[in-house]
Scaffold this motif. Structure first.
Motif, PDB file in Angstrom:
ATOM      1  N   PHE A   1      34.267 -15.946 -79.402  1.00 55.79           N
ATOM      2  CA  PHE A   1      35.376 -15.024 -79.181  1.00 55.79           C
ATOM      3  C   PHE A   1      36.646 -15.837 -79.008  1.00 55.79           C
ATOM      4  O   PHE A   1      36.611 -17.072 -78.926  1.00 55.79           O
ATOM      5  CB  PHE A   1      35.128 -14.109 -77.961  1.00 55.79           C
ATOM      6  CG  PHE A   1      34.748 -14.830 -76.701  1.00 55.79           C
ATOM      7  CD1 PHE A   1      35.713 -15.283 -75.806  1.00 55.79           C
ATOM      8  CD2 PHE A   1      33.409 -15.045 -76.387  1.00 55.79           C
ATOM      9  CE1 PHE A   1      35.367 -15.939 -74.637  1.00 55.79           C
ATOM     10  CE2 PHE A   1      33.038 -15.703 -75.207  1.00 55.79           C
ATOM     11  CZ  PHE A   1      34.025 -16.156 -74.336  1.00 55.79           C
ATOM     12  N   VAL A   2      37.766 -15.153 -78.987  1.00 54.54           N
ATOM     13  CA  VAL A   2      39.071 -15.795 -78.891  1.00 54.54           C
ATOM     14  C   VAL A   2      39.686 -15.476 -77.538  1.00 54.54           C
ATOM     15  O   VAL A   2      39.544 -14.354 -77.033  1.00 54.54           O
ATOM     16  CB  VAL A   2      39.997 -15.313 -80.033  1.00 54.54           C
ATOM     17  CG1 VAL A   2      41.422 -15.828 -79.845  1.00 54.54           C
ATOM     18  CG2 VAL A   2      39.441 -15.765 -81.382  1.00 54.54           C
ATOM     19  N   VAL A   3      40.370 -16.445 -76.945  1.00 55.46           N
ATOM     20  CA  VAL A   3      41.097 -16.226 -75.693  1.00 55.46           C
ATOM     21  C   VAL A   3      42.587 -16.332 -75.976  1.00 55.46           C
ATOM     22  O   VAL A   3      43.049 -17.279 -76.618  1.00 55.46           O
ATOM     23  CB  VAL A   3      40.689 -17.238 -74.608  1.00 55.46           C
ATOM     24  CG1 VAL A   3      41.539 -17.048 -73.356  1.00 55.46           C
ATOM     25  CG2 VAL A   3      39.214 -17.078 -74.260  1.00 55.46           C
ATOM     26  N   PHE A   4      43.345 -15.337 -75.494  1.00 55.23           N
ATOM     27  CA  PHE A   4      44.797 -15.301 -75.690  1.00 55.23           C
ATOM     28  C   PHE A   4      45.435 -15.098 -74.310  1.00 55.23           C
ATOM     29  O   PHE A   4      45.722 -13.980 -73.891  1.00 55.23           O
ATOM     30  CB  PHE A   4      45.154 -14.141 -76.631  1.00 55.23           C
ATOM     31  CG  PHE A   4      46.546 -14.228 -77.205  1.00 55.23           C
ATOM     32  CD1 PHE A   4      46.781 -14.902 -78.389  1.00 55.23           C
ATOM     33  CD2 PHE A   4      47.619 -13.639 -76.564  1.00 55.23           C
ATOM     34  CE1 PHE A   4      48.051 -14.987 -78.929  1.00 55.23           C
ATOM     35  CE2 PHE A   4      48.902 -13.715 -77.080  1.00 55.23           C
ATOM     36  CZ  PHE A   4      49.117 -14.385 -78.272  1.00 55.23           C
ATOM     37  N   PRO A   5      45.680 -16.197 -73.569  1.00 54.64           N
ATOM     38  CA  PRO A   5      46.075 -16.105 -72.156  1.00 54.64           C
ATOM     39  C   PRO A   5      47.581 -16.119 -71.893  1.00 54.64           C
ATOM     40  O   PRO A   5      48.035 -16.602 -70.866  1.00 54.64           O
ATOM     41  CB  PRO A   5      45.424 -17.356 -71.573  1.00 54.64           C
ATOM     42  CG  PRO A   5      45.531 -18.355 -72.678  1.00 54.64           C
ATOM     43  CD  PRO A   5      45.417 -17.587 -73.975  1.00 54.64           C
ATOM     44  N   SER A   6      48.359 -15.587 -72.811  1.00 62.03           N
ATOM     45  CA  SER A   6      49.820 -15.690 -72.721  1.00 62.03           C
ATOM     46  C   SER A   6      50.371 -15.144 -71.404  1.00 62.03           C
ATOM     47  O   SER A   6      49.872 -14.172 -70.848  1.00 62.03           O
ATOM     48  CB  SER A   6      50.454 -14.941 -73.885  1.00 62.03           C
ATOM     49  OG  SER A   6      51.858 -15.066 -73.854  1.00 62.03           O
ATOM     50  N   GLN A   7      51.444 -15.792 -70.932  1.00 62.36           N
ATOM     51  CA  GLN A   7      52.119 -15.342 -69.713  1.00 62.36           C
ATOM     52  C   GLN A   7      53.501 -14.768 -69.999  1.00 62.36           C
ATOM     53  O   GLN A   7      54.204 -14.354 -69.076  1.00 62.36           O
ATOM     54  CB  GLN A   7      52.236 -16.520 -68.735  1.00 62.36           C
ATOM     55  CG  GLN A   7      50.892 -16.974 -68.203  1.00 62.36           C
ATOM     56  CD  GLN A   7      50.971 -18.218 -67.339  1.00 62.36           C
ATOM     57  OE1 GLN A   7      50.123 -19.100 -67.428  1.00 62.36           O
ATOM     58  NE2 GLN A   7      51.970 -18.307 -66.492  1.00 62.36           N
TER      59      GLN A   7
ATOM     60  N   PHE B   1      40.508 -10.125 -84.735  1.00 65.01           N
ATOM     61  CA  PHE B   1      39.827  -8.849 -84.986  1.00 65.01           C
ATOM     62  C   PHE B   1      39.308  -8.783 -86.423  1.00 65.01           C
ATOM     63  O   PHE B   1      38.192  -8.315 -86.678  1.00 65.01           O
ATOM     64  CB  PHE B   1      40.778  -7.678 -84.734  1.00 65.01           C
ATOM     65  CG  PHE B   1      41.061  -7.385 -83.285  1.00 65.01           C
ATOM     66  CD1 PHE B   1      40.469  -8.108 -82.267  1.00 65.01           C
ATOM     67  CD2 PHE B   1      41.937  -6.361 -82.931  1.00 65.01           C
ATOM     68  CE1 PHE B   1      40.741  -7.827 -80.928  1.00 65.01           C
ATOM     69  CE2 PHE B   1      42.211  -6.060 -81.607  1.00 65.01           C
ATOM     70  CZ  PHE B   1      41.611  -6.796 -80.603  1.00 65.01           C
ATOM     71  N   ALA B   2      40.141  -9.199 -87.369  1.00 65.08           N
ATOM     72  CA  ALA B   2      39.756  -9.130 -88.782  1.00 65.08           C
ATOM     73  C   ALA B   2      38.542 -10.005 -89.070  1.00 65.08           C
ATOM     74  O   ALA B   2      37.726  -9.687 -89.937  1.00 65.08           O
ATOM     75  CB  ALA B   2      40.928  -9.552 -89.664  1.00 65.08           C
ATOM     76  N   TYR B   3      38.415 -11.115 -88.331  1.00 67.67           N
ATOM     77  CA  TYR B   3      37.246 -11.973 -88.483  1.00 67.67           C
ATOM     78  C   TYR B   3      36.045 -11.449 -87.697  1.00 67.67           C
ATOM     79  O   TYR B   3      34.984 -12.075 -87.696  1.00 67.67           O
ATOM     80  CB  TYR B   3      37.577 -13.397 -88.019  1.00 67.67           C
ATOM     81  CG  TYR B   3      38.401 -14.185 -89.010  1.00 67.67           C
ATOM     82  CD1 TYR B   3      37.900 -14.497 -90.274  1.00 67.67           C
ATOM     83  CD2 TYR B   3      39.671 -14.634 -88.675  1.00 67.67           C
ATOM     84  CE1 TYR B   3      38.656 -15.229 -91.177  1.00 67.67           C
ATOM     85  CE2 TYR B   3      40.438 -15.376 -89.587  1.00 67.67           C
ATOM     86  CZ  TYR B   3      39.919 -15.659 -90.831  1.00 67.67           C
ATOM     87  OH  TYR B   3      40.668 -16.384 -91.736  1.00 67.67           O
ATOM     88  N   GLY B   4      36.211 -10.323 -87.016  1.00 73.23           N
ATOM     89  CA  GLY B   4      35.114  -9.738 -86.264  1.00 73.23           C
ATOM     90  C   GLY B   4      34.906 -10.363 -84.907  1.00 73.23           C
ATOM     91  O   GLY B   4      33.777 -10.379 -84.385  1.00 73.23           O
ATOM     92  N   LYS B   5      35.991 -10.875 -84.299  1.00 71.88           N
ATOM     93  CA  LYS B   5      35.896 -11.537 -83.005  1.00 71.88           C
ATOM     94  C   LYS B   5      36.619 -10.750 -81.922  1.00 71.88           C
ATOM     95  O   LYS B   5      37.794 -10.394 -82.077  1.00 71.88           O
ATOM     96  CB  LYS B   5      36.499 -12.944 -83.088  1.00 71.88           C
ATOM     97  CG  LYS B   5      35.857 -13.831 -84.137  1.00 71.88           C
ATOM     98  CD  LYS B   5      34.364 -14.012 -83.885  1.00 71.88           C
ATOM     99  CE  LYS B   5      33.682 -14.738 -85.034  1.00 71.88           C
ATOM    100  NZ  LYS B   5      32.211 -14.852 -84.818  1.00 71.88           N
ATOM    101  N   PRO B   6      35.954 -10.472 -80.801  1.00 78.08           N
ATOM    102  CA  PRO B   6      36.652  -9.848 -79.672  1.00 78.08           C
ATOM    103  C   PRO B   6      37.609 -10.845 -79.039  1.00 78.08           C
ATOM    104  O   PRO B   6      37.509 -12.062 -79.276  1.00 78.08           O
ATOM    105  CB  PRO B   6      35.522  -9.483 -78.708  1.00 78.08           C
ATOM    106  CG  PRO B   6      34.426 -10.451 -79.030  1.00 78.08           C
ATOM    107  CD  PRO B   6      34.537 -10.748 -80.508  1.00 78.08           C
ATOM    108  N   VAL B   7      38.535 -10.342 -78.252  1.00 78.31           N
ATOM    109  CA  VAL B   7      39.555 -11.186 -77.647  1.00 78.31           C
ATOM    110  C   VAL B   7      39.636 -10.920 -76.145  1.00 78.31           C
ATOM    111  O   VAL B   7      39.672  -9.769 -75.713  1.00 78.31           O
ATOM    112  CB  VAL B   7      40.935 -10.941 -78.286  1.00 78.31           C
ATOM    113  CG1 VAL B   7      42.019 -11.765 -77.585  1.00 78.31           C
ATOM    114  CG2 VAL B   7      40.905 -11.271 -79.781  1.00 78.31           C
ATOM    115  N   ILE B   8      39.644 -11.992 -75.367  1.00 81.30           N
ATOM    116  CA  ILE B   8      39.978 -11.896 -73.947  1.00 81.30           C
ATOM    117  C   ILE B   8      41.442 -12.272 -73.832  1.00 81.30           C
ATOM    118  O   ILE B   8      41.840 -13.377 -74.207  1.00 81.30           O
ATOM    119  CB  ILE B   8      39.119 -12.835 -73.084  1.00 81.30           C
ATOM    120  CG1 ILE B   8      37.635 -12.511 -73.230  1.00 81.30           C
ATOM    121  CG2 ILE B   8      39.532 -12.731 -71.613  1.00 81.30           C
ATOM    122  CD1 ILE B   8      36.718 -13.430 -72.427  1.00 81.30           C
TER     123      ILE B   8
END
Length: 403
Positions: free
Chosen positions: A302-308, A321-328
């Motif tokens: 999965f992918v992590v997107f921890p932007s502040q 998402f297009a690659y079928g990966k959920p995101v935290i």
């Protein structure tokens, strides 16, 4: 229809340029005549219109005296106005679509369009017209001091990169554009997220000028992989506002590789921090593109997107998402419009490394959920963020100008 699109850079520098290029390709696919305008940079893609591009310009790592003249050029570029005028006379567009033009092309190109009575629409990729420093962020915290045209706070706090000179340039730029009403000629501002539409309405931008049109991707260009991979992926700018330190602190000691893809001003410092802190499961991959980046996405768990910072509608999340990966991801800006809790991913409070760690551990212990969320994420991007929907909404805006 003949459409001229303008952006500071004519290469894939960030997510906003990806939108810029995607939009040009989409409009051509639908039979429109399209021309770009930008500045020359060595990384630029080839273009038949590059003879009209303005010369390159940089502000970093130059002598102080040159910085003064460069600062003036960053506020208002007469060269860009002249070059853009030449392109307008040659191409004769029906509409101009501006993307990121601040600090390179400048609002001088809007003046050139106004002189010829050519309508302009602008996509708001960031908060620049209401925050001189783009991010609405100060010392890692959300900042709204400039709300109500109080742009002087940018200078007082040196909020742009901690630099007095850069903050002065951006403060002067914002006041000049406001007092000289540079943006008045823009017919519509396109907001990729509803959160950005609300934020700009609150800041005093006329609501009738704001239109919500989400970013898009060509779903057919992305081959999904719903199998949970054996590593966590971060892809983006390695900088403070992107929350990389939050990620490092969250994954310390976890028994899973974390691959950080991208470059940025904090990369060396974060590599040192990870090495000295014995965060041995983190791998700094550096810049990746094309096939190597594609495989990093497809093989991740999965992918992590921890932007502040106050994010808009990040292309990285759409691509995951297009690659079928959920995101935290951190629950900030337009991100919750994409990452739906327990459906397409998980959300956490920006900067909260403990909560991020808990969400990561939760997904790592639920491989079936990773696959299910990945499938829902792929479905969401296919249905809500596709080229056809984007085109239909964009054409309504273009056509509304002449109605």
């Amino acid at each position: 229809m003949k459409i001229l699109l303008a952006d500071n850079y004519y290469y894939l520098r960030s997510g906003s340029e990806r939108v810029f290029f995607n939009e040009m390709e989409m409009l051509r696919d639908y039979g429109h005549k399209v021309a770009p305008f930008s500045r020359h940079f060595v990384e630029n893609e080839p273009s038949e219109y590059s003879r009209f591009f303005a010369s390159p310009i940089e502000y970093e790592n130059i002598p102080v005296v040159k910085k003064i003249f460069t600062g003036i050029e960053l506020i208002y570029s007469y060269e860009c106005r002249s070059k853009f005028s030449e392109l307008l006379n040659s191409f004769k567009p029906d509409v101009i679509h501006a993307h990121n033009i601040y600090g390179r092309l400048t609002t001088s190109i809007i003046d050139a369009a106004k002189k010829r009575r050519i309508p302009v629409v602008m996509t708001l990729h960031d908060c620049k017209i209401i925050c001189p420093s783009y991010l609405m962020l100060l010392n890692g915290e959300i900042c709204q001091r400039c709300k109500g045209k109080k742009f002087y706070h940018c200078l007082l706090t040196r909020c742009h990169k901690g630099s007095l000179g850069a903050s002065l340039v951006y403060t002067v730029e914002s006041y000049l554009n406001y007092f000289l009403k540079r943006y008045n000629w823009i017919k519509y501002f396109i907001c990729p997220s509803e959160a950005f539409l609300r934020k700009h309405t609150e800041a005093g931008i006329p609501e009738e000028k704001l239109v919500h049109i989400p970013n898009f991707i060509k779903i057919e260009d992305f081959e999904p992989n719903f199998s949970p991979g054996n590593y966590i992926l971060f892809a983006g700018r390695v900088s403070k506002e992107k929350g990389v330190m939050t990620l490092l602190e969250a994954v310390k000691g976890l028994d899973v590789p974390v691959r950080i893809v991208g470059n940025g001003p904090m990369k060396a410092e974060y590599e040192t921090y990870a090495r000295e802190g014995k965060i041995d499961n983190v791998i700094f991959e550096g810049y990746k593109s094309d096939e190597s980046l594609k495989m990093l996405f497809r093989n991740a768990g999965f992918v992590v997107f921890p932007s502040q910072c106050y994010e808009n509608l990040p292309m990285t999340i759409l691509e995951a998402f297009a690659y079928g990966k959920p995101v935290i991801a951190s629950a900030i800006g337009g991100i919750p419009e994409m990452v739906i809790e327990q459906e397409t991913g998980l959300l956490f409070d920006p900067g909260n490394c403990q909560e991020l760690r808990e969400k990561i551990e939760y997904l790592l212990s639920n491989s079936t959920m990773i696959s299910q969320m990945g499938k829902m994420a792929r479905k969401k991007v296919a249905e809500e963020f596709n080229a056809q929907l984007h085109y239909q909404k964009l054409m309504k805006v273009y056509e509304r100008i002449y109605s």
